[in-house]
Design an enzyme around this catalytic site. Structure first.
Site, PDB file in Angstrom:
ATOM      1  N   ARG A 304       6.864  54.158   3.006  1.00 12.92           N
ATOM      2  CA  ARG A 304       7.642  54.255   1.766  1.00 12.92           C
ATOM      3  C   ARG A 304       8.130  55.693   1.537  1.00 12.92           C
ATOM      4  O   ARG A 304       9.185  55.909   0.939  1.00 12.92           O
ATOM      5  CB  ARG A 304       6.860  53.734   0.560  1.00 12.92           C
ATOM      6  CG  ARG A 304       7.767  53.401  -0.618  1.00 12.92           C
ATOM      7  CD  ARG A 304       7.033  52.768  -1.778  1.00 12.92           C
ATOM      8  NE  ARG A 304       7.017  51.324  -1.756  1.00 12.92           N
ATOM      9  CZ  ARG A 304       7.996  50.533  -2.225  1.00 12.92           C
ATOM     10  NH1 ARG A 304       9.093  51.057  -2.748  1.00 12.92           N
ATOM     11  NH2 ARG A 304       7.874  49.227  -2.179  1.00 12.92           N
ATOM     12  N   ARG A 336       0.593  54.652  -7.689  1.00 13.13           N
ATOM     13  CA  ARG A 336       1.904  54.499  -8.357  1.00 13.13           C
ATOM     14  C   ARG A 336       3.016  55.316  -7.687  1.00 13.13           C
ATOM     15  O   ARG A 336       3.021  56.546  -7.768  1.00 13.13           O
ATOM     16  CB  ARG A 336       1.741  54.922  -9.813  1.00 13.13           C
ATOM     17  CG  ARG A 336       2.709  54.265 -10.775  1.00 13.13           C
ATOM     18  CD  ARG A 336       2.286  54.560 -12.190  1.00 13.13           C
ATOM     19  NE  ARG A 336       2.998  53.754 -13.164  1.00 13.13           N
ATOM     20  CZ  ARG A 336       2.718  53.741 -14.462  1.00 13.13           C
ATOM     21  NH1 ARG A 336       1.742  54.489 -14.928  1.00 13.13           N
ATOM     22  NH2 ARG A 336       3.396  52.987 -15.278  1.00 13.13           N
ATOM     23  N   THR A 434       7.264  46.697   1.245  1.00 16.18           N
ATOM     24  CA  THR A 434       8.055  47.014   2.439  1.00 16.18           C
ATOM     25  C   THR A 434       7.594  46.182   3.630  1.00 16.18           C
ATOM     26  O   THR A 434       8.329  45.999   4.583  1.00 16.18           O
ATOM     27  CB  THR A 434       7.980  48.515   2.765  1.00 16.18           C
ATOM     28  OG1 THR A 434       6.609  48.869   2.951  1.00 16.18           O
ATOM     29  CG2 THR A 434       8.558  49.330   1.614  1.00 16.18           C
ATOM     30  N   GLU A 707       6.302  51.251 -11.353  1.00 17.16           N
ATOM     31  CA  GLU A 707       6.178  52.541 -10.671  1.00 17.16           C
ATOM     32  C   GLU A 707       7.336  53.511 -10.891  1.00 17.16           C
ATOM     33  O   GLU A 707       7.110  54.714 -11.006  1.00 17.16           O
ATOM     34  CB  GLU A 707       6.018  52.315  -9.158  1.00 17.16           C
ATOM     35  CG  GLU A 707       4.744  51.606  -8.788  1.00 17.16           C
ATOM     36  CD  GLU A 707       4.757  51.185  -7.331  1.00 17.16           C
ATOM     37  OE1 GLU A 707       5.449  50.202  -7.004  1.00 17.16           O
ATOM     38  OE2 GLU A 707       4.107  51.855  -6.525  1.00 17.16           O
TER      39      GLU A 707
HETATM   40  N1  MTE Z   1       0.258  50.362 -16.124  1.00 23.70           N
HETATM   41  C1  MTE Z   1      -1.000  50.375 -16.617  1.00 23.70           C
HETATM   42  N2  MTE Z   1      -1.173  50.406 -17.939  1.00 23.70           N
HETATM   43  N3  MTE Z   1      -2.083  50.362 -15.788  1.00 23.70           N
HETATM   44  C2  MTE Z   1      -1.950  50.339 -14.431  1.00 23.70           C
HETATM   45  O1  MTE Z   1      -2.942  50.316 -13.707  1.00 23.70           O
HETATM   46  N4  MTE Z   1      -0.374  50.337 -12.523  1.00 23.70           N
HETATM   47  C3  MTE Z   1       0.968  50.702 -12.073  1.00 23.70           C
HETATM   48  C4  MTE Z   1       2.027  50.047 -12.955  1.00 23.70           C
HETATM   49  N5  MTE Z   1       1.737  50.279 -14.329  1.00 23.70           N
HETATM   50  C5  MTE Z   1      -0.620  50.346 -13.882  1.00 23.70           C
HETATM   51  C6  MTE Z   1       0.462  50.327 -14.798  1.00 23.70           C
HETATM   52  C7  MTE Z   1       1.232  50.332 -10.689  1.00 23.70           C
HETATM   53  S1  MTE Z   1       0.711  51.357  -9.475  1.00 23.70           S
HETATM   54  C8  MTE Z   1       1.925  49.199 -10.364  1.00 23.70           C
HETATM   55  S2  MTE Z   1       2.288  48.826  -8.763  1.00 23.70           S
HETATM   56  C9  MTE Z   1       2.394  48.258 -11.387  1.00 23.70           C
HETATM   57  O2  MTE Z   1       2.013  48.647 -12.700  1.00 23.70           O
HETATM   58  C10 MTE Z   1       1.822  46.877 -11.058  1.00 23.70           C
HETATM   59  O3  MTE Z   1       2.156  45.923 -11.973  1.00 23.70           O
HETATM   60  P1  MTE Z   1       3.540  45.105 -11.944  1.00 23.70           P
HETATM   61  O4  MTE Z   1       3.794  44.756 -10.518  1.00 23.70           O
HETATM   62  O5  MTE Z   1       3.235  43.958 -12.790  1.00 23.70           O
HETATM   63  O6  MTE Z   1       4.556  46.042 -12.488  1.00 23.70           O
HETATM   64  N1  LUZ Z   2       1.697  48.250  -1.517  1.00 24.25           N
HETATM   65  C1  LUZ Z   2       2.007  47.712  -0.335  1.00 24.25           C
HETATM   66  C2  LUZ Z   2       2.593  48.883  -2.257  1.00 24.25           C
HETATM   67  O1  LUZ Z   2       1.133  47.154   0.325  1.00 24.25           O
HETATM   68  N2  LUZ Z   2       3.274  47.791   0.092  1.00 24.25           N
HETATM   69  C3  LUZ Z   2       4.249  48.409  -0.600  1.00 24.25           C
HETATM   70  O2  LUZ Z   2       5.398  48.459  -0.174  1.00 24.25           O
HETATM   71  C4  LUZ Z   2       3.905  49.007  -1.819  1.00 24.25           C
HETATM   72  N3  LUZ Z   2       4.807  49.660  -2.539  1.00 24.25           N
HETATM   73  C5  LUZ Z   2       4.448  50.218  -3.680  1.00 24.25           C
HETATM   74  C6  LUZ Z   2       3.141  50.110  -4.104  1.00 24.25           C
HETATM   75  N4  LUZ Z   2       2.231  49.444  -3.398  1.00 24.25           N
HETATM   76 MO1  MOS Z   3       0.904  50.183  -7.316  1.00 25.87          MO
HETATM   77  S1  MOS Z   3       0.658  51.890  -6.221  1.00 25.87           S
HETATM   78  O1  MOS Z   3       1.811  49.377  -6.131  1.00 25.87           O
HETATM   79  O2  MOS Z   3      -0.614  49.503  -7.181  1.00 25.87           O
END
Ligand code: MTE
Ligand code: LUZ
Ligand code: MOS
Length: 768
Positions: A304, A336, A434, A707
């Protein structure tokens, strides 16, 4: 609609792993972990510890019935150390006792002897020694040699970012229960219930159907529980399997900080080429990723970084390479942005370098090179629905950019020891895993005979509001009030083979699967209405606010009575749904394809004030125009943007992970690891919703938001370097994050450009 968890959250009634009612006979587990970062284990003696009061079992790798392996992408990570340890905090033995206190007391009695091996903490040193994970990956587009010969200006340098601690409020933990016939039920604080299920099955040598994983919600994950919840759930389950008792393993904060991996630090060499008009025509980077002791998700994170190496800019000629370097630190993991932020930081540094050298406004180079529709990303995907320029221009308009620049300049004129800085930060983030095969999801819906609805999906609620969004999907499809809908736990026996809730795709993938299920039930109910009311056709049957209509005329039939009558007529009221993202593909042999369902765009402007005597700073404002598609939940989505922004700012400014040369974590408590709090947050965060109408694959056209906003935080770093230059014009080339107060103070009084003089302190290790 408010986040459906807000009622129990604000009352402290929400249940996490550590809040589960304790079953009689429960044993408490503690991990005995490595105290040396790289060594052979010469002797491990647990006999004295076993005799301690309350101790029931002490398990080592010899007690593992299946495979001693938890590596997901590459099998390079034992659940319990075999004959060597590779990082401080690596699990070596598991103590099971009748209380946490007894387990800890026994831990002190375990005797271990090591034979030290060389310790590497720096990624470049690891790469030089050939200690890398997987192959070096390279993305290419255009003609490099031609581009360099055409470039009028060319700059080379180095840009480094440090790691970041996830600091989820709920630490890693699991509670495992033995069940008849060698089955295990485990409640785990994981983003990936299926990952946990597979991990346990593998280590215990059992079929997956013997393992049930249940997740109510997490007190935050941020990527830290995408892969790294697994080892702890595996150890708790191993304990339950062997002792035949429930086993609870919840890490203390200091254990969690020591044992778990973090965001990957990167060290990178860049080279950027511009033509006469300041178009970026060439860009090359070598990224060195500090992976830690085992692969974990590092290869995917690395990938990524390459996908996002040019952020929201178009560069026609590019060669970006990335190396994952094995070091003796805890395995670094998803966080994230997943490598994207690390890639974006470098091109922002390269642009800043060019702007400093050419004495032009950095924003001019940024703006001029923003992506446009129909251009191509280096990995072959066409640019569609691009909002890079629109969001940038709207930020300019929103903040009245000329007036803002003038007021900052006037402030800097009139203040000797206080300066302000500004920085734009555009973002472009691809939505999808990805790894194409991960882009599918399932859901299960039960309409009960009283008209209430139970919903299960593969999505894990971690504070991001995915359950609220799932509820909205059901509500919109059936047009019933929200109190009729309940989100069940995420459980592998109800929804199997889930991808982790990650890649910001949780709501899209699971929401689409849920829509499929709800539509199928609705279709059957519509057919029933047609028959029951003797209607000529079903086309005009409508469900509206808990009532059933035909051609806008009420049928005097509520949702409840429809459901109960349909049930008596033996209509199937349960359904599952499956969704797989269309179009996505990627060919790793060519490094080309169409990996993302769509991209999310946005732009921000950060303003900071620094105190040039104290080296302190304060963020005045961040103005953001963000591409939400059509937000299905503006409250939740605004929260994601604000939270992501501040988390990204923390990474760029305050948060400094420090290991010493022996691989020991020095920033091992919240007294030495500073994270943003409410006083640190910008005094003003303005989030403007750009409603984009471009067709996309987002759930209800509401684009993924988890993210992308983190990367607005990178603007904080460059606002600081901008302010520093207003005080000390020779302080250029500062491309080492985080910009802590200490580093800022030193920059204010340094006499030569950073790139020319000082050796980088990149590996963030301290001689102690
Ligand atoms: N928001 C909160 N409050 N707590 C979390 O742990 N994780 C983040 C984001 N927002 C997170 C968050 C991350 S790393 C991701 S990948 C996405 O939420 C995952 O949730 P979604 O796929 O439903 O957006
Ligand atoms: N996790 C994963 C991820 O396994 N593949 C991804 O492309 C990715 N991208 C963002 C956050 N987590
Ligand atoms: Mo988020 S880094 O894709 O859990």
């Amino acid at each position: 609609m408010k986040n459906i968890d807000s009622f129990t959250h604000t009352r402290g009634e929400s249940i996490y792993v550590d809040d589960l009612a304790i079953l009689g006979g429960t044993l408490y587990a503690t991990i005995f972990d490595a105290s040396i970062a790289h060594a052979k284990i010469i002797k491990l003696d647990v006999e004295a510890a076993k005799k301690m009061p309350g101790v029931k079992h002490i398990l080592t790798c010899k007690d593992i019935p299946g495979e001693n392996q938890i590596g997901g992408i590459i099998p390079d990570e034992p659940a319990l150390a075999l004959d060597e340890v590779h990082f401080i905090g690596q699990p070596v033995a598991l103590i099971l006792a009748t209380s946490v206190r007894a387990a800890h007391a026994a831990k002190a009695k375990i005797e271990i002897e090591y034979e030290a091996l060389p310790i590497v903490t720096c990624p470049r040193e690891a790469a030089a020694k050939g200690s890398i994970i997987g192959a070096v990956r390279t993305f290419k587009m255009g003609e490099m040699s031609q581009a360099w010969s055409k470039a009028r200006y060319c700059f080379e340098g180095r840009a480094d970012t440090n790691g970041q601690e996830h600091l989820y409020i709920e630490g890693q933990g699991a509670y495992a229960f033995p069940i008849e016939n060698d089955c295990i039920r485990v409640v785990s604080s994981t983003q990936g219930p299926t990952q946990v299920q597979r991990g346990i099955a593998r280590v215990l040598g059992l079929a997956m159907h013997k393992i049930e994983v249940d997740v109510r919600r997490l007190g935050g994950g941020f990527g830290g529980k995408e892969d790294q919840a697994t080892p702890f759930a595996v150890l708790a389950s191993l304990g339950a399997y062997i002792s035949k008792k429930p086993v609870k393993l919840v890490l203390h904060r200091d254990e969690d900080l020591r044992m778990t991996g973090k965001r990957h630090p990167y060290s990178s060499d860049y080279k950027i080429g511009l033509d006469e008009d300041l178009n970026i025509i060439a860009y090359e980077v070598d990224f060195y990723q500090n992976a830690g002791a085992s692969a974990d998700l590092s290869p995917a994170v690395l990938e990524r970084t390459l996908f996002h190496a040019t952020n929201a800019y178009y560069v026609p000629n590019i060669r970006v390479s990335a190396t994952s370097c094995r070091t003796n630190l805890p395995p670094n993991t998803a966080f994230r942005g997943f490598g994207g932020p690390q890639g974006m930081f470098v091109i922002e540094a390269a642009i800043t370098h060019a702007a400093e050298a050419l004495e032009v406004d950095r924003a001019r180079i940024q703006k001029q090179n923003l992506l446009k529709n129909d251009q191509f990303f280096s990995y072959g995907q066409i640019v569609e629905g691009c909002e890079a320029q629109t969001t940038w221009e709207q930020v300019e308009k929103f903040v009245d950019i000329e007036a803002r620049r003038q007021s900052v300049a006037a402030y800097n004129e009139t203040h000797e020891f206080h300066k302000k800085g500004l920085a734009f930060m555009p973002i472009c983030f691809g939505i999808s895993f990805t790894n194409t095969p991960m882009n599918h999801a399932r859901a299960l819906v039960h309409v009960y005979q009283d008209g209430s609805v139970g919903v299960s999906t593969g999505a894990v609620e971690m504070g991001q509001g995915v359950n609220t969004k799932m509820l909205q999907v059901v509500q919109q499809t059936f047009s019933i009030e929200s109190s009729k809908i309940k989100l069940e736990t995420t459980n592998t026996t109800r929804v199997a083979n889930t991808s982790p809730t990650a890649a910001s795709a949780g709501a899209d993938l699971n929401g689409k699967a849920l829509q499929v299920a709800c539509k199928a039930i609705k279709e059957r109910l519509v057919q029933f209405v047609r028959k029951h009311f003797n209607l000529a056709d079903e086309a005009l049957v409508q469900f509206k606010n808990d009532q059933i209509y035909h051609n806008n005329t009420p049928l005097n039939c509520s949702w409840e009575s429809l459901v109960s009558q349909a049930f008596l007529a033996r209509v199937q009221l349960s359904e599952k749904g499956h969704y797989a993202t269309p179009k996505v593909r990627f060919d790793k042999t060519k490094e080309k394809g169409h990996p993302f369902a769509y991209h999310v765009y946005g732009s921000s402007l950060t303003e900071v004030s620094i105190d040039c005597l104290r080296g302190t700073y304060r963020f005045d404002s961040v103005d953001i125009v963000h591409d939400f598609g059509t937000s299905m939940n503006p409250i939740v989505d605004r929260g994601q943007v604000e939270g992501g922004l501040v988390q990204g700012m923390g990474w760029m400014t305050l948060e400094e992970i420090a290991y010493n040369k022996q691989g020991r974590l020095l920033s091992s408590a919240l007294s030495t690891y500073k994270v943003p709090d409410i006083y640190f947050a910008p005094r003003q965060i303005n989030v403007e919703f750009l409603e984009t109408k471009t067709p996309n694959l987002a759930i209800l056209k509401s684009k993924a938001v988890g993210e992308p906003p983190l990367m607005y935080g990178i603007g904080a770093f460059f606002a600081l370097t901008d302010a520093i230059k207003a005080f000390n014009p020779s302080a250029t080339g500062l491309f080492e994050a985080p910009m802590t107060h200490e580093r800022l103070l030193m920059a204010l009084y340094q006499e030569t450009a950073a790139n020319d003089s000082k050796p980088s302190t990149f590996d963030h290790t301290i001689n102690k």
